[in-house]
Enzyme design. Sequence first.
Site, short mmCIF file in Angstrom:
data_model
loop_
_atom_site.label_atom_id
_atom_site.label_comp_id
_atom_site.label_asym_id
_atom_site.label_seq_id
_atom_site.Cartn_x
_atom_site.Cartn_y
_atom_site.Cartn_z
N PRO A 208 12.85 -3.39 -9.92
CA PRO A 208 13.06 -2.62 -8.69
C PRO A 208 13.01 -3.53 -7.46
CG PRO A 208 11.25 -1.70 -9.98
CD PRO A 208 11.65 -2.97 -10.63
N PRO A 209 13.56 -3.08 -6.34
CA PRO A 209 13.54 -3.90 -5.14
C PRO A 209 12.11 -4.22 -4.69
CG PRO A 209 14.90 -1.95 -4.82
CD PRO A 209 14.24 -1.81 -6.14
N GLY A 210 11.91 -5.42 -4.23
CA GLY A 210 10.62 -5.78 -3.66
C GLY A 210 9.58 -6.20 -4.66
N THR A 211 9.99 -6.37 -5.92
CA THR A 211 9.00 -6.74 -6.92
C THR A 211 8.86 -8.25 -7.07
OG1 THR A 211 10.74 -6.34 -8.54
CG2 THR A 211 9.04 -4.67 -8.33
N LYS A 213 11.64 -10.73 -7.30
CA LYS A 213 12.61 -11.46 -8.10
C LYS A 213 13.07 -12.72 -7.36
CE LYS A 213 15.20 -7.80 -8.21
NZ LYS A 213 14.30 -6.90 -7.49
N HIS A 429 0.12 24.40 5.55
CA HIS A 429 0.98 23.83 4.52
C HIS A 429 0.26 22.68 3.80
CE1 HIS A 429 5.08 22.61 3.03
NE2 HIS A 429 4.42 21.47 2.87
N GLU A 430 -0.25 21.74 4.58
CA GLU A 430 -0.91 20.58 3.96
C GLU A 430 -2.18 21.01 3.23
OE1 GLU A 430 0.58 17.81 3.56
OE2 GLU A 430 2.21 18.34 4.92
N HIS A 433 -1.28 22.14 -0.24
CA HIS A 433 -1.11 21.03 -1.18
C HIS A 433 -2.47 20.52 -1.64
CE1 HIS A 433 3.17 20.57 -0.88
NE2 HIS A 433 3.16 20.23 0.40
N ASP A 505 9.55 19.40 -0.61
CA ASP A 505 8.69 19.74 -1.75
C ASP A 505 9.49 20.48 -2.82
OD1 ASP A 505 6.59 18.76 -0.27
OD2 ASP A 505 6.05 20.73 0.53
P1 ADP Z 1 13.02 -8.80 -4.62
O1 ADP Z 1 13.89 -9.99 -4.57
O2 ADP Z 1 12.57 -8.46 -6.02
O3 ADP Z 1 13.60 -7.60 -3.96
P2 ADP Z 1 11.31 -10.44 -3.10
O4 ADP Z 1 11.30 -11.57 -4.03
O5 ADP Z 1 12.14 -10.58 -1.90
O6 ADP Z 1 11.68 -9.11 -3.84
O7 ADP Z 1 9.80 -10.15 -2.70
C1 ADP Z 1 9.45 -9.57 -1.48
C2 ADP Z 1 8.16 -10.17 -0.96
O8 ADP Z 1 7.06 -9.79 -1.75
C3 ADP Z 1 8.18 -11.67 -0.98
O9 ADP Z 1 8.55 -12.14 0.27
C4 ADP Z 1 6.77 -12.07 -1.30
O10 ADP Z 1 6.07 -12.42 -0.14
C5 ADP Z 1 6.15 -10.85 -1.89
N1 ADP Z 1 5.88 -11.06 -3.31
C6 ADP Z 1 6.70 -10.71 -4.30
N2 ADP Z 1 6.15 -10.99 -5.50
C7 ADP Z 1 4.97 -11.54 -5.26
C8 ADP Z 1 3.93 -12.05 -6.09
N3 ADP Z 1 4.02 -12.01 -7.42
N4 ADP Z 1 2.84 -12.54 -5.49
C9 ADP Z 1 2.75 -12.57 -4.15
N5 ADP Z 1 3.68 -12.11 -3.32
C10 ADP Z 1 4.79 -11.60 -3.85
ZN ZN Z 2 4.73 19.81 1.67
#
Ligand code: ADP
Ligand code: ZN
Length: 642
Positions: A208-211, A213, A429-430, A433, A505
Amino acid sequence: MILLNKKIGGAGFYIVLIIILIATIRFFSPPVNTVEEKTFTQFVQELDSGNIVSVKLQNGVDSIADVKLKDGKTFRTVIPQEAADTFYNDYLKAKNDAGSINVVSTPTKQTSMFLEWIPTFLMLGFLVFFWYRIMQQSGGGSKMNSFGKSKAKLINKEEAKNLVKFKDVAGLEEEKEELSEIVDFLKNPKKFINMGARIPKGVLLVGPPGTGKTYLSKAVAGEAGVPFFIMSGSDFVEMFVGVGASRVRDLFDTAKKNAPCIIFIDEIDAVGRKRGTGLGGGHDEREQTLNQLLVEMDGFGTNEGVIVMAATNRADILDPAILRPGRFDRTVYVGKPDVRARKAILEIHARGKKLADDVDLEIIAKRTPGFTPADLENLMNESALLAARRNDNAISMEDVDEASIKVQAGPAKKSRVVSEKERKLTAVHESGHAIVSRLLPEEDPVHIITIIPRGMAGGFTAYLPEEDISFMTKGKMEASIISLLGGRVAESLVLDDISTGASNDIDRATKIARAMVTHYGMSEKLGPINYDSSENEVFIGRDLGRTQDYSEKTAAEIDAEVAKIINEAYAECKRLLSENLDKLIALSDALLEKETIYSQDFEKIFNGEKLDQDSLDKDESITIKDLSDEAKDIMRRDKDED
Ligand code: ADP
Ligand code: ZN
Ligand code: MG
């Protein structure tokens, strides 16, 4: 004026240059002597009267003649072409042979010929120059001389050493393990070559994005200390026909010269999508580019020392040809971090940040399941920003909590004017939940409830998941639906009216219910069959041609099952909230007063205890007159029972 100057800037220089050139040519060309000119007839007359001493023909027989008279005067004349031959043969030559005059025929001066052509060349040069400039501009900024050159950014060996290292990558132990073999190879290719080992040519990072890669691939280059070409898939696919493919070729050529090295293609799905899909038709640019990529990957020998890494979050839409062995034959899944990895990632991003004593990264890690490393980095940064804004000495746990809500739901919109009616509605509402979730054992504990609007939401209830879960159970999904409906049920129960605030919701609850029936086979009536073809719905082109792979009868049954799940959940939710109406109202009142309630206070209210300073302003509480008739009834009955 200045604007104008700027515009011609470059061209102005060339104009000056050309003026200087022309002046120089003029200077060196033979001086144009102002000789007298006579017509051909006059010349013949002079010739007949015997006044001429010599005739100098400049260019063969039919040309300009410089004539010298007996009295020393000279003149110039032009011999007409049609008369030239006979005139020369029968007339001039005879006189010359007779010795009466002297005829000299000189060939044309080469230089003057050349000089005559110079303006033409200059014009041509000008045209070429301007054409070049225009092409440059229309080329969308791409330089003519780098036309077709890849847009890859090269991080060379020295720079690569400054990249992140494996030690900066927290968690992801297995992933690092897999990649360390490639690092070894890049560091010492000979060892592997001597063993006859075949090192994978391509490594695909999926997740997924932000993991992390992109981050991980940089760490591979940093760890190995080799040049790193970074390029995004969309760079390949530029709207120049054929250039995409030439860019790929170019990239691989350069990489081979720099081997051992890494080529990293980020977001490869932009180029590596399944071929023959989409509305663009068969032979689009992207397809050529992909073909070229595959050819290049096949083309370079196994041990040339170029390793292609690529990242995508859509492995499902990649062309199968990319994934076959010999290309991207190794796939590394980069998932969302678990609690231990989150703690390690937080530690990395807490470096250089001042933390107060009450900040426990372990607790933060526990509270942030589902956060990606990018979210965690963002969380730490937001906390620091908040602390700075508050002029705190260090980041406190409160800052982190506030930042965590901000990361999930957007910043608080404190300035938004919210009417009293709207505030009441949101509070109820809240509370709905929160109370329902608290009553359901499958649901996570409530962490924060707030009625400060953020992002799109009027309010927000945050939960504190106790553990990372990798799969859902039927019971848990049903509980989720019940607590999602809590907002709407509370509104209808306590107030006379219902609002649009529950639309999100309801949307989510319906999606869960539908997935239970069509995807997870949880409906007894329909059985464990997948009726969900949405996995293939990747491209518009496919979408249009999509057929429902079940009958209309089944479709109706699915709808009925989904409705049944939702309706049962609604009834259960209503039962739970009716039985706990006093708690619901107490929590709503507390929310109206405090706007944000944390888990401790929530527990107190839930257990019927009073909060520390109970200073409820009567105006702000949900008074009996606000309550719906149904709610009044329930309250009265409760009182009677007591
Ligand atoms: P992706 O390419 O999967 O979308 P990124 O590689 O751009 O994500 O990661 C986003 C940010 O998250 C990076 O700039 C980094 O600072 C942080 N990050 C990602 N993985 C790690 C990790 N394993 N440890 C520390 N920081 C991480
Ligand atoms: Zn709600
Ligand atoms: Mg990335």
